[in-house]
Design an enzyme around this catalytic site. Sequence first.
Site, PDB file in Angstrom:
ATOM      1  CE  LYS A  98      -2.189  -1.042   3.893  1.00  0.00           C
ATOM      2  NZ  LYS A  98      -1.594  -2.333   4.294  1.00  0.00           N
ATOM      3  NE  ARG A 105      -4.429  -1.655   9.935  1.00  0.00           N
ATOM      4  CZ  ARG A 105      -3.325  -1.132   9.404  1.00  0.00           C
ATOM      5  NH1 ARG A 105      -3.302   0.115   9.013  1.00  0.00           N
ATOM      6  NH2 ARG A 105      -2.243  -1.867   9.253  1.00  0.00           N
ATOM      7  NE  ARG A 118       7.378  -2.876   5.776  1.00  0.00           N
ATOM      8  CZ  ARG A 118       6.068  -2.612   5.699  1.00  0.00           C
ATOM      9  NH1 ARG A 118       5.548  -2.143   4.592  1.00  0.00           N
ATOM     10  NH2 ARG A 118       5.279  -2.844   6.725  1.00  0.00           N
ATOM     11  NE  ARG A 165       6.433  -0.661  10.271  1.00  0.00           N
ATOM     12  CZ  ARG A 165       5.303  -0.694   9.590  1.00  0.00           C
ATOM     13  NH1 ARG A 165       5.219  -0.116   8.403  1.00  0.00           N
ATOM     14  NH2 ARG A 165       4.249  -1.312  10.083  1.00  0.00           N
ATOM     15  NE  ARG A 174       2.160  -5.274  11.373  1.00  0.00           N
ATOM     16  CZ  ARG A 174       3.231  -5.070  10.594  1.00  0.00           C
ATOM     17  NH1 ARG A 174       4.376  -5.670  10.853  1.00  0.00           N
ATOM     18  NH2 ARG A 174       3.143  -4.273   9.563  1.00  0.00           N
TER      19      ARG A 174
HETATM   20  P1  AMP Z   1       0.747   0.124   8.975  1.00  0.00           P
HETATM   21  O1  AMP Z   1       1.925   1.032   8.784  1.00  0.00           O
HETATM   22  O2  AMP Z   1      -0.425   0.523   8.137  1.00  0.00           O
HETATM   23  O3  AMP Z   1       1.129  -1.326   8.783  1.00  0.00           O
HETATM   24  O4  AMP Z   1       0.284   0.275  10.490  1.00  0.00           O
HETATM   25  C1  AMP Z   1       1.133  -0.060  11.568  1.00  0.00           C
HETATM   26  C2  AMP Z   1       0.319  -0.179  12.821  1.00  0.00           C
HETATM   27  O5  AMP Z   1      -0.329   1.061  13.114  1.00  0.00           O
HETATM   28  C3  AMP Z   1      -0.810  -1.196  12.775  1.00  0.00           C
HETATM   29  O6  AMP Z   1      -0.350  -2.515  13.058  1.00  0.00           O
HETATM   30  C4  AMP Z   1      -1.738  -0.661  13.876  1.00  0.00           C
HETATM   31  O7  AMP Z   1      -1.240  -0.974  15.152  1.00  0.00           O
HETATM   32  C5  AMP Z   1      -1.600   0.843  13.679  1.00  0.00           C
HETATM   33  N1  AMP Z   1      -2.618   1.354  12.749  1.00  0.00           N
HETATM   34  C6  AMP Z   1      -2.406   1.919  11.532  1.00  0.00           C
HETATM   35  N2  AMP Z   1      -3.558   2.278  10.954  1.00  0.00           N
HETATM   36  C7  AMP Z   1      -4.539   1.944  11.817  1.00  0.00           C
HETATM   37  C8  AMP Z   1      -5.954   2.014  11.795  1.00  0.00           C
HETATM   38  N3  AMP Z   1      -6.615   2.522  10.735  1.00  0.00           N
HETATM   39  N4  AMP Z   1      -6.644   1.575  12.865  1.00  0.00           N
HETATM   40  C9  AMP Z   1      -6.007   1.074  13.947  1.00  0.00           C
HETATM   41  N5  AMP Z   1      -4.681   0.940  14.027  1.00  0.00           N
HETATM   42  C10 AMP Z   1      -3.939   1.360  12.980  1.00  0.00           C
END
Ligand code: AMP
Length: 221
Positions: free
Chosen positions: A44, A119, A158, A164, A176
């Site tokens: 994404k 989400r 990654r 990260r 996740r």
């Molecule tokens: P991402 O970078 O999109 O993989 O997000 C990393 C982490 O941020 C996720 O595993 C969640 O803990 C948190 N996170 C990101 N976006 C959301 C969302 N829309 N709702 C809840 N938690 C989020």
Amino acid sequence: MIEIHYICGFKLFQACKKTHLKEKITNINLMINLVLFGAPGAGKGTQAERLQEKYNLIHISTGDVFRYNIKNKTELGKQAKTYIDEGRLVPDEVTINMLRSEVNKNENAKGFIFDGFPRTTAQAESLDEFLSTKNAKVDAMLALEVDDEVLVKRLLDRGKISGRKDDANEEIIRKRLAVYYEETDIVKSYYQKENKFHSIDGVGSIEEITDRLSEAIDQIK
Ligand code: AMP
């Protein structure tokens, strides 16, 4: 003389008002809001970066905003940190408030790419509600589809360069993915009901995937 000026000025004012209104209406029509969807590691972020340039949209990644806040030790960062480290979702209320304020920072945007949001169904509902206050809507959900084992490998790779924490540990990665299937995958059906759902094959070269996404976007525009 003064009167003529006044009348001219008034007409000019009316004309300006009309043009302004027309521009505003045209902007609304041109506005395109996309939800870029997919499991962690689906690509994404990479694709959103490319699409934001191509279509002149603002890219909002909720994950990036959380990470920025954690790094800068803000109140929001403190609230989100434990959830992110453990691979759980940050509570809806915190996430929704943050998303609204990110959108509000870009009043003149031609549209947005929402990456990692919504989400949950509650987030999808609140996004609709919020955009409707701006006479806007979500135009499409573009869902990148990638097999789980490919996702795990991509995330571990990654993690070696991104630093990260949630990418470096296979257990957290699988957590996740489990959260994705339990809480997030269902959001597809929200957009399916509204005929806004587009499934996109997320395996291939970066360029190939951008082409597939662009094809879908060009149909919507
Ligand atoms: P991402 O970078 O999109 O993989 O997000 C990393 C982490 O941020 C996720 O595993 C969640 O803990 C948190 N996170 C990101 N976006 C959301 C969302 N829309 N709702 C809840 N938690 C989020």
